[in-house]
Design an enzyme around this catalytic site. Structure first.
Site, short mmCIF file in Angstrom:
data_model
loop_
_atom_site.label_atom_id
_atom_site.label_comp_id
_atom_site.label_asym_id
_atom_site.label_seq_id
_atom_site.Cartn_x
_atom_site.Cartn_y
_atom_site.Cartn_z
N LYS B 49 0.83 -1.20 0.00
CA LYS B 49 0.00 0.00 0.00
C LYS B 49 0.87 1.26 0.00
O LYS B 49 1.90 1.31 0.68
CB LYS B 49 -0.83 -0.07 1.29
CG LYS B 49 -1.84 1.02 1.48
CD LYS B 49 -3.18 0.62 0.89
CE LYS B 49 -4.15 1.80 0.90
NZ LYS B 49 -4.08 2.64 -0.29
N ASN B 73 -11.37 4.85 -8.45
CA ASN B 73 -11.16 4.89 -7.01
C ASN B 73 -10.64 6.24 -6.54
O ASN B 73 -9.91 6.92 -7.25
CB ASN B 73 -10.22 3.77 -6.56
CG ASN B 73 -8.76 4.18 -6.62
OD1 ASN B 73 -8.27 4.87 -5.72
ND2 ASN B 73 -8.07 3.79 -7.68
N LEU B 77 -5.07 7.53 -0.43
CA LEU B 77 -3.82 7.12 0.22
C LEU B 77 -3.98 6.82 1.71
O LEU B 77 -3.11 7.13 2.51
CB LEU B 77 -2.74 8.18 0.04
CG LEU B 77 -2.04 8.19 -1.31
CD1 LEU B 77 -1.07 9.37 -1.40
CD2 LEU B 77 -1.26 6.89 -1.53
N ASN B 131 5.55 6.84 -6.00
CA ASN B 131 4.28 7.25 -6.62
C ASN B 131 4.35 8.75 -6.89
O ASN B 131 4.19 9.55 -5.97
CB ASN B 131 3.14 6.92 -5.65
CG ASN B 131 1.80 7.48 -6.11
OD1 ASN B 131 1.69 8.01 -7.21
ND2 ASN B 131 0.79 7.36 -5.26
N CYS B 134 1.09 11.85 -6.97
CA CYS B 134 0.56 12.65 -5.86
C CYS B 134 0.57 14.13 -6.22
O CYS B 134 1.43 14.59 -6.96
CB CYS B 134 1.42 12.51 -4.62
SG CYS B 134 2.04 10.89 -4.34
N ASN B 196 0.33 4.46 -13.54
CA ASN B 196 -0.67 4.61 -12.48
C ASN B 196 -2.05 4.81 -13.13
O ASN B 196 -2.18 4.69 -14.35
CB ASN B 196 -0.28 5.82 -11.62
CG ASN B 196 -0.73 5.64 -10.18
OD1 ASN B 196 -1.84 5.16 -9.92
ND2 ASN B 196 0.11 6.03 -9.24
N GLY B 221 -8.27 -0.86 -14.51
CA GLY B 221 -9.02 -1.96 -15.10
C GLY B 221 -8.87 -2.00 -16.61
O GLY B 221 -8.07 -1.27 -17.19
N GLY B 247 -1.73 -1.89 -15.78
CA GLY B 247 -2.97 -1.27 -16.26
C GLY B 247 -3.86 -2.31 -16.91
O GLY B 247 -3.64 -2.71 -18.04
N GLY B 248 -4.85 -2.77 -16.18
CA GLY B 248 -5.87 -3.64 -16.76
C GLY B 248 -5.42 -5.04 -17.12
O GLY B 248 -5.96 -5.65 -18.03
#
Lengths: 249, 319
Positions: B49, B73, B77, B131, B134, B196, B221, B247-248
């Protein structure tokens, strides 16, 4: 917790837009406790499972569901013999104290689904059980004739089309007095109102949430509690009414 | 048939993965939430996470909904903070036969550096994934990853603060992904994850309000797959570090698209939320495909779709 590809035994509409979906999933049914739920795959082309509370876990695993969107519509369209991919049972479930003789169950609309399961179990344990079900109108009330014998049922509708007329919470003050423990399932607005009425009795509430994984991995269904953020799927869905930060969620 | 690979050839210590399938950040918790459903030790690696300096409660509900061919989503975070990761999670990871990569997120360049410094040398932490989707609070909340210079500053800050291998996870919400990739690869990144989630939102037409508590969210997805494959394909020849496709990816066939486009490994995200064993099924499917195709090592197909040569296309497929 098991993952089963379960055949549908039956799927019938009890009331407008609600379905009683019964599947053959003995390994899940054997473990299930009232208040727990399953994550149900809606089929090809769906990318989130839908959380359904367990309504019955004897003679098949049953869910009582309302069509609210695409996923529940797909589940409503299942036929006997179709296969459905289910993960469960999940979550903590209601916790009845061994010494609690008299239980009050408070159901807002579809909230009767897990509470009917709890009522059956508590009656088998020879406890005294009252179930109060509230809804806007009679088509939102779980069919009383399908509830177990020996259960004291109070129905309240806003339009008076069945049972007492008014809000379910109007009738709680008279009912809580004899309750050793109170268990509830319904909308947050109902829980907020209950909080003001039921101040001196232990109350467990089942929180509804849009979920992702159902196992505490994705953090989609977080609710805020006195013990910090909690996952409804893994830490709940049942919480003590005192623990939820009602003014912040 | 060999599924293994070196993920960080440029890094002195490197990291050998037993297969190229990695659980993506945010969809696999801290690695053990699905323990009853899947043997996570079979994965090539797990990315935990997204982790910030302090614990975060995340965004208001609702946070996740299904969209046509995808998920949207706005978790925001939510995480336990780096201190709890080091104290409570890393000691467990150190005992697992699968490397765990810590995904980090900051609001300033310095925060990224501080996170990397705290994680450096912690047993159980195999690498860092940065990441850069952000919001940069010092730059009007624009994503760090939307600007090559800012992205490079973050990569450099993390590189300078740790001896661990560094992956930078790029955002697709950008005009020129190749420019960002070049800037980041030139600032010490050992690998890049592409990509991302794509920024998106949904409106509840009954309530006349945004659906998500966080207003906008990230699209993942199947809907994201062609976008991410194109980005891997574009970046492959522009940088000399390994790419991780994301990605998906739901099936081995999806993973193969990314590998052939130029990804050395892939991350499985939303698919794990639907089916906790999705990543393991992809590993099995990939192994099966390699056997059927008589390919001896998975690394042989990395970037194979980049070639000018169209001899792999059967004559009759044109007709």
């Amino acid at each position: 917790m098991k993952r089963i590809t379960a055949p549908v035994i039956s799927n019938r509409s009890l009331m407008p837009e609600t379905y009683l979906l019964e599947v053959d999933a003995p390994p899940i049914a054997a473990e299930a406790r009232p208040g727990q739920f399953c994550m149900v795959h809606c089929g090809e082309g769906y990318f989130l499972r839908r959380p359904l509370s367990i309504h019955r876990a004897a003679d098949g695993l049953a869910f009582w569901l309302r069509v609210v969107g695409r996923g529940s519509a797909a589940l409503a369209g299942l036929h006997p013999g179709d296969k459905v991919d289910i993960i469960g049972p999940l979550g903590n479930g209601y916790s009845v104290r061994p010494g609690a003789r008299s239980l009050l169950l408070v159901a807002g609309g579809m909230g009767a689904a897990p509470l009917a399961f709890l009522a059956r179990k508590a009656l088998r344990e020879e406890r005294s059980v009252t179930l109060v079900i509230g809804g806007r109108t009679r088509t939102q009330i779980y069919p009383v004739e399908m509830l177990p014998a020996g259960l004291h049922v109070v129905v309240v509708t806003e339009d008076g089309s069945q049972g007492e007329k008014g809000l379910l919470t109007d009738f709680l003050p008279g009912l809580v007095r004899n309750a050793d423990q109170i268990f509830s399932c319904g909308p947050v607005a109902m829980y907020r109102a209950m909080r003001q009425i039921v101040v001196d009795r232990p109350v467990q509430v089942s929180m509804e949430a849009w979920m992702g994984c159902g196992m505490g991995a994705c953090y989609a269904c977080t609710t805020l509690t006195r013990q910090g953020p909690k996952q409804v799927c893994r830490d709940g869905p049942v919480f003590d009414i005192q623990d939820i930060l009602w003014d912040e969620i | 048939m060999d599924l293994s690979l070196e993920l960080f050839p440029r890094h002195p210590k490197g990291l050998r993965l037993k297969n190229p399938i990695i659980a993506a950040s945010g969809t696999f918790g801290y690695g053990n939430e699905y323990a009853d459903m899947v043997d996570a030790t079979r994965l090539g690696a797990i990315v935990c996470k997204g982790t910030t300096l302090e614990p975060r409660p995340g965004n208001p509900q609702p946070r996740l909904l299904e969209t046509p061919s995808g998920l949207l989503n706005s978790i925001g975070l939510q995480n336990i903070g780096v201190g709890a990761v080091i104290r409570d999670k890393a000691p467990l990871w150190a005992t697992w036969p699968v490397p765990v990569i810590v995904n980090i997120a900051g609001e300033t360049v310095d925060e990224f550096g501080e996170l990397a410094r705290r994680l450096d040398g912690v047993p159980g932490v195999a690498a860092i994934e940065v990441n850069i989707s952000c919001p940069n609070v010092q730059r009007g909340a624009q994503e760090f990853g939307a600007d090559p210079e800012q992205a490079a500053l973050v990569a450099r800050a993390v590189r300078d603060a740790t001896s661990l291998p560094v992956i930078v996870k790029l955002t697709p919400n950008v005009g020129d992904i190749v420019a960002v990739a070049r800037a980041v690869a030139g600032s010490g990144a050992d690998a890049l994850t592409l990509t991302n989630t794509l920024r998106g939102m949904a409106i509840d037409t009954k309530r006349k309000r945004p659906v998500l508590g966080g207003i906008t969210g990230g699209l993942s997805g199947p809907a994201l797959k062609p976008v991410a494959v194109a980005m891997v394909y574009s970046v492959y020849k522009a940088v000399d570090v390994p790419l991780i496709g994301c990605g998906g990816i739901y099936t081995a066939s999806d993973a193969l698209e990314f590998l052939m486009a130029g990804a050395r490994a892939v991350e499985i995200g939303s698919a794990s939320i639907l089916n906790p064993d999705a990543a393991v099924r992809v590993i099995d499917g990939l192994g099966q495909w390699l056997i059927e195709q008589r390919v001896t090592a998975v690394t042989e197909i990395v970037g194979i779709a980049q070639g000018e040569d169209r001899s792999g296309v059967a004559f009759y497929e044109h007709h």
